[in-house]
Design a protein around this motif. Sequence first.
Motif: not given
Length: 413
Positions: A170-192
């Motif tokens: 409950d101390r986590v207030k924000m999660v910041a994440c790329g949809h796709v990594s610009n370095a690797f092209g990884t598609v992150n599971p942003v919906q999860d």
Amino acid sequence: MSNQSNTATFDAERVRADFPILHQDVNGHPLVYLDNAATTQKPRAVIQAIVDYYEQDNSNVHRGAHALADRATEKFEGARVKVAGFINAAEPRQIIWTRGTTEGINLVASSWGRANLSSGDRILVSAMEHHSNIVPWQLIAAEKGAVVESIPVNAEGAIDLAAFESMLDDRVKMVACGHVSNAFGTVNPVQDIARLAQGVGALTLIDGAQAVGHWPVDVQALDCDFYVFSAHKLFGPTGLGVLYGKTALLEAMPPYQSGGEMIESVSFDGTTFNQLPYKFEAGTPDIAGVIGLGAAIDYVQGLDRDGAAKHEAALLAYAEERAKATPGIRLVGTAANKTSVMSFLLEGAHPNDVGLLLDQQGVAVRTGNHCAQPIMEQFGIPGTVRASFSFYNTRADVDRLFEALDKARQFLV
């Protein structure tokens, strides 16, 4: 404009005809442009829309009492409606114009963060983020006494979702994440990621700069709180970005900058602020850029997006197959779910030297750490050579890349 919606196979060669810049020689060789993760090229329709604005409609928006202002305002606000539809926002007032993805993140970090963060709060940021999704959080965390922690990324370049879930409290207030990594092209599971963050009452900001040009994005389905992207990576002009936010959050956030347009009334006794979206749009905006982005969305929507995505996936698969069959090439970022980016090292050669030799042969790639120093340090490398693809690239472009690499290795290895 090319329209591929009625064709069985995506015709990249036909689409290429819409992009004037691709038809030139560089250093005596036909250009092969493989730096799309840095910026995409612009179709003639976008270029013409910007020219038409300056030649026919150039005026400030919203307040002019004349025909030019009316026409400019109609196109300007029409583009906002197009963006809302493009990402399936619930209403156009959730679309805020910024100078790019970077400013969108800074806006949220400064406005939301200053109003909502306090000492001991945690901000979780994936370890492979672009610097623009790390540093703004560090600055506001330092100001408010919060802490920024990295979400682990495995050796394949994928987020460790189990590790992320274990970090949540409950101390986590924000999660910041790329949809796709610009370095690797990884598609992150942003919906999860958004769903898990909601479980502890945290918000999510998704950097979609590397996603919107490759497939349809639905912010309501993702259920993220904020989504940011740049026009120039969506075949539009530079210097313009989009911040999407949930209405209740945007309404509660204080202004980010002040000046004209973002006010309702001003007196020396006090000021009241304008309604959404204008509360966050101080000063004269990039009107031509907004109109250009509207034209870019029209162009992309006129394509067979499913066919384009399949074409890009086939190109990436072909490029990686060739890389695996080529001695001395090491792929960096091998997650199962990727899009349109092949990062690699050539054994015995610095990435910058490889890039220079490729450029001499007319092949444009990106080299360096790609504004992702933390993940490069984790992998123990100075950077990579990054070839990134768009729907106007072809198998012939991939072949040219590997022909150029074969020649380059004669000088480097």
